[in-house]
Write an enzyme that holds these catalytic residues in place. Structure first.
Site, PDB file in Angstrom:
ATOM      1  CB  SER A  11     -11.337  -8.288 -45.589  1.00 47.05           C
ATOM      2  OG  SER A  11     -10.012  -8.338 -46.106  1.00 47.05           O
ATOM      3  CG  HIS A  36     -10.921 -10.119 -41.541  1.00 48.30           C
ATOM      4  ND1 HIS A  36     -11.035 -11.201 -40.687  1.00 48.30           N
ATOM      5  CD2 HIS A  36     -10.257 -10.576 -42.633  1.00 48.30           C
ATOM      6  CE1 HIS A  36     -10.479 -12.271 -41.246  1.00 48.30           C
ATOM      7  NE2 HIS A  36      -9.985 -11.912 -42.422  1.00 48.30           N
ATOM      8  CG  ASP A  38      -7.424 -10.894 -44.838  1.00 49.88           C
ATOM      9  OD1 ASP A  38      -7.669 -11.918 -44.185  1.00 49.88           O
ATOM     10  OD2 ASP A  38      -8.286 -10.247 -45.453  1.00 49.88           O
ATOM     11  CG  MET A  40      -2.160 -12.628 -46.832  1.00 44.84           C
ATOM     12  SD  MET A  40      -2.861 -12.489 -48.487  1.00 44.84           S
ATOM     13  CE  MET A  40      -4.618 -12.373 -48.081  1.00 44.84           C
ATOM     14  CG  HIS A  69      -7.288 -14.632 -41.647  1.00 45.35           C
ATOM     15  ND1 HIS A  69      -7.992 -14.676 -42.845  1.00 45.35           N
ATOM     16  CD2 HIS A  69      -6.715 -15.853 -41.508  1.00 45.35           C
ATOM     17  CE1 HIS A  69      -7.845 -15.877 -43.392  1.00 45.35           C
ATOM     18  NE2 HIS A  69      -7.060 -16.595 -42.616  1.00 45.35           N
ATOM     19  CG  MET A  71      -4.033 -16.356 -44.271  1.00 49.04           C
ATOM     20  SD  MET A  71      -4.916 -15.394 -45.525  1.00 49.04           S
ATOM     21  CE  MET A  71      -5.115 -13.852 -44.626  1.00 49.04           C
ATOM     22  CG  MET A 140     -10.039 -19.866 -44.946  1.00 46.86           C
ATOM     23  SD  MET A 140     -10.143 -18.079 -44.728  1.00 46.86           S
ATOM     24  CE  MET A 140      -9.966 -17.478 -46.415  1.00 46.86           C
ATOM     25  N   GLY A 145      -5.399 -15.961 -49.720  1.00 43.98           N
ATOM     26  CA  GLY A 145      -4.322 -15.316 -50.474  1.00 43.98           C
ATOM     27  C   GLY A 145      -4.771 -14.056 -51.194  1.00 43.98           C
ATOM     28  CG  PHE A 146      -4.925 -13.555 -54.302  1.00 40.38           C
ATOM     29  CD1 PHE A 146      -3.987 -12.550 -54.525  1.00 40.38           C
ATOM     30  CD2 PHE A 146      -4.530 -14.881 -54.385  1.00 40.38           C
ATOM     31  CE1 PHE A 146      -2.671 -12.878 -54.853  1.00 40.38           C
ATOM     32  CE2 PHE A 146      -3.210 -15.209 -54.704  1.00 40.38           C
ATOM     33  CZ  PHE A 146      -2.282 -14.205 -54.932  1.00 40.38           C
ATOM     34  N   GLY A 147      -8.306 -11.315 -52.260  1.00 41.86           N
ATOM     35  CA  GLY A 147      -9.710 -10.920 -52.223  1.00 41.86           C
ATOM     36  C   GLY A 147     -10.332 -11.125 -53.594  1.00 41.86           C
ATOM     37  N   GLY A 148     -11.639 -10.951 -53.659  1.00 41.83           N
ATOM     38  CA  GLY A 148     -12.325 -10.945 -54.944  1.00 41.83           C
ATOM     39  C   GLY A 148     -12.547 -12.297 -55.592  1.00 41.83           C
ATOM     40  CG  ASP A 178     -11.997 -14.475 -44.775  1.00 40.08           C
ATOM     41  OD1 ASP A 178     -12.328 -13.712 -45.692  1.00 40.08           O
ATOM     42  OD2 ASP A 178     -10.870 -14.446 -44.219  1.00 40.08           O
ATOM     43  N   GLY A 200     -14.590  -8.232 -47.992  1.00 36.77           N
ATOM     44  CA  GLY A 200     -13.688  -7.205 -48.510  1.00 36.77           C
ATOM     45  C   GLY A 200     -14.337  -6.488 -49.674  1.00 36.77           C
TER      46      GLY A 200
HETATM   47  C1  DX5 Z   1      -8.465 -14.094 -48.328  1.00 34.92           C
HETATM   48  C2  DX5 Z   1      -8.762 -13.241 -47.128  1.00 34.92           C
HETATM   49  C3  DX5 Z   1     -10.120 -12.617 -47.123  1.00 34.92           C
HETATM   50  C4  DX5 Z   1     -10.396 -11.717 -48.296  1.00 34.92           C
HETATM   51  C5  DX5 Z   1     -11.864 -11.627 -48.504  1.00 34.92           C
HETATM   52  O1  DX5 Z   1      -7.255 -14.749 -48.110  1.00 34.92           O
HETATM   53  O2  DX5 Z   1      -8.653 -14.020 -45.948  1.00 34.92           O
HETATM   54  O3  DX5 Z   1     -10.326 -11.939 -45.904  1.00 34.92           O
HETATM   55  O4  DX5 Z   1      -9.876 -10.440 -48.139  1.00 34.92           O
HETATM   56  O5  DX5 Z   1     -12.100 -10.841 -49.618  1.00 34.92           O
HETATM   57  P1  DX5 Z   1     -13.458 -10.928 -50.435  1.00 34.92           P
HETATM   58  O6  DX5 Z   1     -14.555 -10.521 -49.499  1.00 34.92           O
HETATM   59  O7  DX5 Z   1     -13.242  -9.979 -51.548  1.00 34.92           O
HETATM   60  O8  DX5 Z   1     -13.624 -12.348 -50.889  1.00 34.92           O
HETATM   61 ZN    ZN Z   2      -9.230 -13.153 -43.964  1.00 36.97          ZN
END
Ligand code: DX5
Ligand code: ZN
Length: 220
Positions: A11, A36, A38, A40, A69, A71, A140, A145-148, A178, A200
């Site tokens: 991602s 991938h 994302d 948003m 993806h 969103m 999901m 909305g966010f990574g990490g 994901d 990600g």
């Molecule tokens: C969240 C995204 C994911 C995200 C994954 O809304 O759809 O793709 O970037 O990030 P990690 O791998 O850090 O959880």
């Molecule tokens: Zn995603």
């Protein structure tokens, strides 16, 4: 269709946004299977990221399939622009609707592979009536909305149930996960039946010199 060898989809949400082209090229060289992306909109999810112009600009940096993806809500008005920009898989959330089957047809009609995304609280039943019409289901394992974020364990049961539903149908539908995917959760997702993993944080950790090792670790 039975579970395929796992595909890794980095991602780019976790990439260096000031060097996205180089980052996409680097994960491609490091052995990624898909890219991938994302998308948003600060409306369906509380963050704002990438539009079709950026996807188009990135297209020349990798020959890999772009796994886009969405969103965003509404979905349909932007699908043609992402298709035109070079998306290969276009996934969306049924809650962003309102006409899920129509959106699937729209994506298919543009020659792209439609995918449906299930949020942690979204039941499997929502995908069942259209499972035969899509090429990918994305589970999901965090709230979008966010990574990490941390992996939500309860989604493993949904992955297992989807594996059974896909096998029963006998169609080549990818089962992707994901959110919060790392070496440890990846193993459990694959054991539950997933055959595509988005990551990600786990891929981009440590910078470009680490990408190949990071991807290899997720696959193992
Ligand atoms: C969240 C995204 C994911 C995200 C994954 O809304 O759809 O793709 O970037 O990030 P990690 O791998 O850090 O959880
Ligand atoms: Zn995603």
């Amino acid at each position: 269709m039975p579970q395929q060898p796992v595909r890794i989809a980095p991602s780019i949400l976790s990439a260096d946004f000031a060097a996205l082209g180089a980052e996409v090229a680097a994960v491609t060289a490091a052995g990624a299977d898909w890219i991938h992306v994302d998308v948003m909109d600060n409306h369906f999810v509380p963050n704002l990221t990438i539009g079709p112009m950026v996807v188009k600009a990135l297209r020349k940096h990798s020959p890999l399939p772009f796994d886009v993806h969405l969103m965003i809500s509404p979905v349909d008005p932007l699908v043609p622009a992402f298709a035109e920009a070079g998306a290969d898989i276009i996934s969306f959330h049924p809650e962003a609707g309102p006409h899920v089957h129509r959106t699937i047809q729209l994506i298919r009609g543009l020659g792209k592979r439609p995918g449906l995304v299930l949020n942690p609280a979204t039941p499997l039943a929502l995908v069942e009536p259209v499972l035969g019409d899509i090429d990918l289901v994305l589970v999901m394992s965090v709230n979008p909305g966010f990574g990490g974020q941390a992996f939500i364990e309860t989604q493993l049961a949904k992955i297992r149930a989807l594996r059974a539903a896909i096998d029963a149908l006998g169609k080549p539908i990818d089962l992707e996960v994901d959110g919060g995917v790392n070496a440890e959760t990846a193993r459990r997702c694959i054991a539950a039946g997933a055959d595509a993993l988005v990551a990600g944080t786990a891929v981009f950790a440590g910078g470009p010199d680490r990408y190949a090792d990071n991807i290899r670790t997720l696959r193992a």
